[in-house]
Every structure is written in C-alpha cells, then in structure tokens.
Design a protein around this motif. Structure first.
Motif, PDB file in Angstrom:
ATOM      1  N   ASP A 187      49.015  36.833  39.949  1.00 66.11           N
ATOM      2  CA  ASP A 187      50.389  36.780  40.455  1.00 66.11           C
ATOM      3  C   ASP A 187      51.440  36.945  39.366  1.00 66.11           C
ATOM      4  OD1 ASP A 187      49.566  36.211  43.160  1.00 66.11           O
ATOM      5  OD2 ASP A 187      49.037  34.206  42.468  1.00 66.11           O
ATOM      6  N   MET A 189      53.074  39.145  37.761  1.00 64.77           N
ATOM      7  CA  MET A 189      53.382  40.570  37.726  1.00 64.77           C
ATOM      8  C   MET A 189      54.687  40.890  36.999  1.00 64.77           C
ATOM      9  SD  MET A 189      53.203  43.290  40.840  1.00 64.77           S
ATOM     10  CE  MET A 189      54.920  43.391  41.248  1.00 64.77           C
ATOM     11  N   CYS A 448      52.363  46.473  42.833  1.00 67.09           N
ATOM     12  CA  CYS A 448      51.403  45.361  42.841  1.00 67.09           C
ATOM     13  C   CYS A 448      49.971  45.865  42.682  1.00 67.09           C
ATOM     14  CB  CYS A 448      51.525  44.574  44.146  1.00 67.09           C
ATOM     15  SG  CYS A 448      53.105  43.758  44.347  1.00 67.09           S
ATOM     16  N   ARG A 452      47.385  44.919  39.656  1.00 71.85           N
ATOM     17  CA  ARG A 452      46.163  44.138  39.877  1.00 71.85           C
ATOM     18  C   ARG A 452      44.910  44.903  39.456  1.00 71.85           C
ATOM     19  NH1 ARG A 452      49.463  41.688  44.689  1.00 71.85           N
ATOM     20  NH2 ARG A 452      50.098  39.775  43.636  1.00 71.85           N
ATOM     21  N   SER A 577      46.884  43.562  50.377  1.00 71.77           N
ATOM     22  CA  SER A 577      47.845  44.672  50.503  1.00 71.77           C
ATOM     23  C   SER A 577      47.486  45.617  51.656  1.00 71.77           C
ATOM     24  CB  SER A 577      47.907  45.456  49.192  1.00 71.77           C
ATOM     25  OG  SER A 577      46.673  46.131  48.972  1.00 71.77           O
TER      26      SER A 577
END
Length: 837
Positions: A187, A189, A448, A452, A577
């Motif tokens: 998380d 980011m 995102c 990741r 996502s």
C-alpha cells in the motif's frame, strides 16, 4: 514541640526486628511482612521466577531491609544477570548503619538516586535494553510503602526506564519497524515528497491530543476555511464529535494499540489525506479509504523502490507532523493540544480520549516544567523528552523562516515556539483548496498495478537471496557444531576454512545479509555478551559460534515469513483491481489481515460491478465486522489506565508526599482531580484527608482535626492510620494530652511501631504503670531495641521500681557489655542503693 519529628522521625525507620527465623529487618519499613513467615519463603513466592532470568538486568525499588539482595545471593545469581536496588537516601543510610547490606556480590548494587546515572552506565543498561532484558520490580516494602517514600521513587524510575527503553529501540531499528514496513509495502504507493512545497506561504494548525485541544476546537471551527488542518490520528474521535474534519491525518505508531485509539479515523470521509510512517500499524494503513502518502523508505534493503522521500523523525507523531508541515512549505505552524504537561487536575490528554475517561492521574512524579503562563506544571519523563525534541526541531524550522506558535498559556514553554493567544493571531483571508493542490501534485503518479508488480518482483529477488543466506547459515551451524573435539579444539582446519568461505559469501551478499542481521539484531547482540565479564570455556566458545549462525538462521527464517506474507498481500491487491476477482482469495487475505473495511473499498472502486449472489452474505459479514470494530468501546484499556494512573492508593501516596513537602497548591490540585474520580463514594475519606492536610498546613488545627475525624467516621475507612497519626501530631503540638493519648492508643492497636510514643504520652500524663506496660509490650515484640529498653529502665527508676530496673540493665549489659549509657545508669542505681542503706 515539633509534632512531626517527635511523633515519627523521618530519619529513623527502625526498630530492628528479628523474626523467629533469625532474619533482621527494619520494622518501620517492612512492618509485619516477615513476622509469621521467613523472608526466604515469602520472597520465593513473590520473586522466584521474575528475578532469575539469565542475561537480564533487574531494577528493584527497595531492598526489604537488605533481605531481598541476601535472598538473591542465597539462591545463586543466574549467569549474565545484574541487579540494581534503589532505596531512598535516608533508608539506604540506615540500612548501611545497621550493616544490613554487607558482603554483596559485585553484580548487585544498592544505591540511592544520586548514584543512578553512574550505576546504570557501569552495569551497561544499554546492552540489556538492546536485548529487551531490563525489568522493573517493586520489593515488598515498595509495594506496601509504609514510609511514603517508595511510591514516588517507583513512579519516577518507571518513567525514566520507559524513556530509555524507547531510545534504545529507536537506535536499534526494532524488529517491529521492519515487520510493519513489509506489512505495508503493497500500500506504500505514493511518497509524501510529492507534496513538497505545495503550500508555500500558508498557515497550518496542528491538532494533537493534549488537554488544550478542547479549547482549540471552537477557534478551528470558526476559522476553518482560512486554515489547513493537520491532526494526529488518535484525536479522530474528538474531531468527529466536534464536527471538524482535518485535511491531513498523521500516524506513526507500529503497535496495535495505536489502531485501538485511532480507529475512528476510518469514520471520516475520503477527503482527508492520510500521511503515515512506513512502520505505522497496518490496520489503519490497509483500511484507509482516501488518498494516503507514506513517509520514509519502502523496503529495509537497497532497492529502486526506495525513492527520495520525507522522513518521519520521532519520538512522537507531533514531531513527524511538524517535519511534514515544514517540508510542505507552510510559513506558519500553530500548535494546539501540544501541551507536554498535565492540567492542575492531573489530566494528560484531551477530553473524550481513553486517558481522560480513565480519570485524572495521581501517580505524578516531582518532575515539573514552566508553562507559557509562567507557572509550574507537572509533567512526565516522556513529555519532557518530547519537549526537548520539539525544541531542537523548532530551532531548525524557525531558522529557515517558518514561525511556530502555541496559543495556550497552560502548555509547556518551548524555546523557538512563540506564545501568541488566539485573539492575537491574524489569518490570511483567502481559503486554500487542499484537495485541488493534492490532486495536482499526484496526477502523474504511476498506476497501482504497475507499482504492485514492481513490488512483487523486488520481493521475489529478496526472497531468493535470503533463502540462500538461510542455507549458508544452516550449513555453517552444522560445521560449527561438529568441528570441535572434546577438549574444545578444532580437529580439522578444513572446517574452519569452510566457515571462512561462508563468511565471505555472507559479506558479498551484503545488501540482504545486513537486513537479516538488523532484523535479528537482538540475537546478534547476545553474541558479544558485554555484560558477562567471565572467561569463556571451550564449550561456550563453541556455543558462541552456534548463537551467531543461529541468529542468521532465525533472522532469515523470520524475514522470509514476512516476505511471503508481503507477496501474498501484493498479489491480493492485484486481484482487487479486477472487476471479476477470485473473491475467495480476497476474503482469505482480508480476514487474515483483519482489514475488514477492504470489502467496502472494493465496492467503492468497482461501482458498476454487481457482487455475485452467492457471496453477498460474506461481503455483508465483512461490513458488519468492520462496523463492530469501530463501534467497540475501549473499556478494557480505560480500566487498565485507571488502574495505572488513577487508583486511590496512589492518590493517598501522592497526598502524603505533597503534605510532607508542604505543597499547598498541588494538594488543592489533587483535591480538584479527586472530585473528577469515577467512584466518589470510595473517594470520600480521601477527600477529608486532603482537606485535613490543607487545614494543617494553614495552621487551622480545629478544621484539620474535624476533617480527620470525618475520615475515621467513614465506614471501613482505609485511612485510619493516616488520620490518627495527624490527630496525634496536632494534639501533641497543642498539648492536648488526652486526645494525643487516645489517638496513640488506637494507633498502637493498628501497629506496634507506635507503642513507644503511646508509652511516652502516658508517662507525660502521669500514668506511669500504663507507660511501663506499653514499653514492655513493645520490647516483647522487639527484643533487640536497646534504646527503648533504656527508656524503660529510666521509667522504672522514676517509679522507684529499682529491682526491675536492675534486671533490665543486666539484660542489656549481657548483650552489650561496653554500652556506656547502660553503665552510667548502673552506676546511678548503685549510688541510689548506697543512699538508701
């Protein structure tokens, strides 16, 4: 007549008592603790486990008249452990005069506070802190505190040790920080540096959890549109109740209690920006529903993931928020709720917090700080340390042209922080669109999914390398275990060469091996054993190698578990996502992390996707769990705080100390705090006791006596001894012999320590036979108390009971043949006998 020094002498904690087991102790300190059971048996039941851990440092308040250090030596001290006993200076002097602290092992120190700094340095307290091996213990005398000296000493040492422990953990980089760093990695980011200088020339108000927060909130509401508002996460409950939504919310604490006190943060809208340290408790990070920005590095090893970022200096979240405010370009920072001291009533935190609900704090030390208003206020070691760090930080920030203001007269005065009341603060008329400024700065951030995937790739590389370190450590451990012969010598130097090769490989893999060592640093510190001055045996030399490679092995194994977990979480975030994810995988991850609010977050991010009918119920269960967590009251924590800070026993101890030092203002403050206590029925006798103390200090003896009688009249009053002692003292000073006699008679029935005083007042009142009986009663219980025996001899002579005086003198001189005072009285008796013949 000085009522205090004559009734109970502060410098005399005797008499010496010898129990049936031949153990000596000061009765004034230990009372009846060792009367019916031996010290060894009682101390065994209390401390047999807690004080015998190898490689540990025990800080012990009180020595139980020297019996506790003797008990330790009789049991044999564990290897690598040391003990620091702390006594009030007056008690220590008397214990030494009675030779009750003789022939102690060098690993045991008995000191007063004056020698604290030197002793903890000599005993290498820092090394013990590094391996989490420092403990604080109250001896039986400190638990009972019959002399009103130990409570404050214990409170003070607890606060000092807490501050030292925090500093030691910070210098090490505690394991929990690395664990939280990897927990939050999926998380982390957006770095906070994206908003650097985004608010040039603006004013920010920083809301923290001190008592002045309540006073600040109306002003913040009134000028909300002209302010940027920072808040610490732990005050979210109060802000919601006051209808104040901050622009930025801050959190840095890695411990789960931080979520307990900050969970209401999740009840705000998605407009505030959450700014958190990389090691913040994941329950907050993973469930935040708006924009979040992390502080510090992403991973604990060298990596492209570690972008340039703003750091989160400690020790408190306020320090972090100050640093961020300066980095964001604010020209003026207004502090609210940054008090760093306690209110007059003893409150440490703002109304509505768990600490406030638990009640006023009664276990305050003598530590004080000057406030902006020019008065002295109580504070704690943690607040004092925070004040010093904010002062250093403010020096740097204000030197760069930024003004820091604290508008509260009751807040601690801090250099470089201006005291300007709210009425004198002029704000800019134009509003700041925080949301627009934030969106503009983060617009070009990576997606995102892309982030990741980079995280997953980096974790896989780390996983591979740390597995290799684990295998090397396993191999080295096997070699070290088998390369020594029975005499402790290396039989085959090929084994030694193999170990050297392994060391070279570990050093080549420096990037990850250093993290393994950092994560297992407490195990590595044990290898040096700087606290053990004994020579190593051959077996111990072998064990040294085993400990070293086991530390590598354990550190690598634990890190791999964290990396595996971080990989699962990153892949789960990727799955989130998708419009049609594997819900079972998501449910498993959310349940494992207890991040129940992520179910709702998924729905918010996929508004046009219908949840399959067969999993709607599970989705609803997550929502219900999330709501239950937010709704749950922190009753258990509040009860613990009340027990730690607001117990009436602690109030009694503090009141006695304040009375002793004639602190009228602080006694009035204590009375004010007592009026806020949850259990007013139980507080009644304490209320009267403090009223009596105050009246006595004002030389209003009639009011004082009346207050003390109110204490006695309370049913099952726990303060009988305190009230009767004061009545006796006042009666002696005002020469009210009858009342003094009655009070001392009652006191002598509570504890025999008052019998000599009772005997003396009887003698003064002309009741010689009753005085003789009282002295005999006392001597029967304390046969070693020679001074009292001599007083009885004098009373016999005064009463012309010469034969009894002769018998008592012979008894004294049998035990102390050269005692000059007894010889003089013996000669006096001889002259009396001559005159009568």
């Amino acid at each position: 007549m000085d009522r205090d020094s004559d009734l109970i002498k502060e410098s005399d904690f005797g008499p010496i008592k010898v129990n049936a087991f031949g153990e000596k102790y000061l009765y004034g300190i230990n009372r009846g603790s060792f009367e019916k059971v031996s010290a060894r048996a009682l101390l065994d039941s209390k401390f047999s486990e807690s004080l015998f851990t190898p490689d540990s440092l025990s800080i012990i308040i009180g020595t139980d008249s020297g019996l506790l250090p003797q008990y330790l030596q009789q049991k044999e001290l564990p290897k690598g452990s040391r003990y620091i006993f702390i006594e009030p200076a007056t008690v220590l002097a008397q214990l030494k005069s009675y030779k009750l602290l003789e022939e102690l092992d060098p690993k045991i120190a008995c000191i007063s506070l004056d020698s604290w700094a030197e002793t903890i340095r000599d005993f290498k307290i820092q090394d013990y802190f590094y391996i989490n091996a420092v403990k604080s213990v109250n001896a039986i005398c400190a638990q009972e505190d019959n002399i009103h000296e130990y409570a404050e000493l214990s409170w003070h040492i607890t606060e000092v040790l807490t501050a030292l422990h925090w500093e030691a953990n910070l210098s090490l980089g505690s394991e929990i920080f690395i664990a939280r760093q990897l927990d939050n990695l999926a998380d982390n980011m957006l770095p906070a540096k994206l908003l650097e200088k985004a608010f040039q020339g603006k004013t920010v108000v920083l809301l923290a959890g001190g008592p002045s927060l309540e006073e600040a909130l109306p002003w913040v509401r009134k000028y909300r549109s002209q302010l940027v508002v920072f808040s610490v996460s732990r005050i979210s409950r109060q802000l919601l109740n006051a209808n104040v939504e901050p622009d930025f919310i801050f959190s840095v604490d890695p411990h789960e209690v931080s979520f307990t006190v900050s969970k209401e943060t999740l009840a705000f809208s998605n407009r505030p920006v959450f700014i958190y340290s990389y090691h913040t408790v994941p329950l907050l990070v993973s469930q935040w529903h708006g924009i979040s920005l992390y502080l510090g590095p992403r991973v604990p090893w060298e990596s492209a993931l570690n972008q340039e970022n703003i750091n989160a200096p400690g020790p408190t979240v306020t320090n972090t928020a100050l640093n961020v405010a300066h980095s964001f370009g604010f020209k003026r920072i207004i502090l609210a709720g940054v008090d760093l001291c306690f209110t007059k009533e003893g409150y440490t935190h703002a109304k509505g917090s768990d600490e406030y609900i638990a009640g006023p704090r009664f276990n305050l030390t003598a530590l004080q700080v000057e406030t902006n208003g020019g008065v002295m206020a109580s504070t704690g070691a943690d607040f004092s340390s925070a004040r010093d760090s904010i002062e250093a930080q403010a020096n740097v920030i204000t030197s760069a042209g930024c003004q820091i203001i604290n508008p509260f007269s009751g807040a601690a005065k801090v250099r470089y922080v201006d005291f300007i009341p709210f009425a004198d603060i002029n704000l800019e008329s134009d509003a700041t669109d925080v949301t627009a400024a934030v969106k503009e700065k983060i617009a070009d951030s990576e997606s995102c999914d892309h982030y990741r995937q980079i995280v997953i790739d980096d974790l896989v590389r780390a996983q591979f390398q740390i597995k290799a370190i684990k295998e090397l450590a396993k191999k080295a451990l096997h070699i070290n275990e088998h390369m020594y012969n029975a005499e402790g010598r290396i039989e085959d130097y090929k084994d030694k060469r193999d170990l050297d090769q392994i060391e070279k490989k570990l050093k080549r893999n420096h990037k990850y091996s250093e993290v393994v060592k950092l994560y297992g640093i407490r195990s590595f510190i044990k290898i040096t054993r700087p606290f053990d001055d004994e020579e190593w045996s051959a077996e111990e030399t072998k064990e040294l190698g085993n400990v070293y490679y086991r530390a590598y092995l354990d550190g690598a194994a634990k890190l791999l578990m964290l990396i595996d977990s971080a990989l699962e979480r990153a892949r789960s975030r990727q799955e989130e996502s998708l419009d049609v994810p594997d819900f079972e995988k998501l449910f498993k991850q959310w349940g494992k992390d207890r991040s129940y609010a992520r179910a709702k977050l998924w729905q918010q991010k996929h508004p046009n996707v219908s949840i399959p009918v067969d999993i709607v119920e599970e989705f609803n269960e997550f929502s219900q769990k999330s709501k239950s967590v937010l709704d749950e009251k922190n009753i258990a924590r509040q009860a613990r705080l009340a027990k730690d800070f607001s117990s009436l026993t602690q109030l009694k101890q503090r009141a006695a100390l304040l009375f002793k030092h004639k602190k009228t203002e602080q006694l009035n403050d204590l009375l004010l705090g007592l009026s806020k206590h949850d259990f007013q029925d139980e507080a009644v006798p304490y209320h009267y006791l403090i009223k009596g103390y105050l009246a006595e200090l004002e030389i209003n003896f009639e009011v004082a006596i009346n207050a003390y009688h109110q204490v006695i009249d309370c049913e099952n009053s726990p303060l009988l001894e305190e009230a009767l002692t004061r009545i006796a003292a006042i009666s002696i000073e005002t020469e009210d012999v009858d009342n003094a006699c009655l009070a001392l008679q009652c006191l002598s029935q509570i504890t025999p320590i008052y019998l000599p005083f009772y005997a003396e007042i009887l003698r003064l009142n002309g009741d010689t036979l009753a005085a003789i009986d009282a002295y005999n009663d006392y001597i029967a219980q304390f046969p070693e108390e020679t001074i009292t025996q001599l007083k009885l001899v004098s009373l016999y002579i005064e009463n012309k009971t010469y034969s009894a005086a002769e018998i008592m003198l012979d008894h004294i001189l049998t035990k102390n043949p050269g005692m000059e005072a007894a010889i003089n009285i013996k000669n006096q008796l001889a002259r009396i006998a001559e005159n009568q013949s």
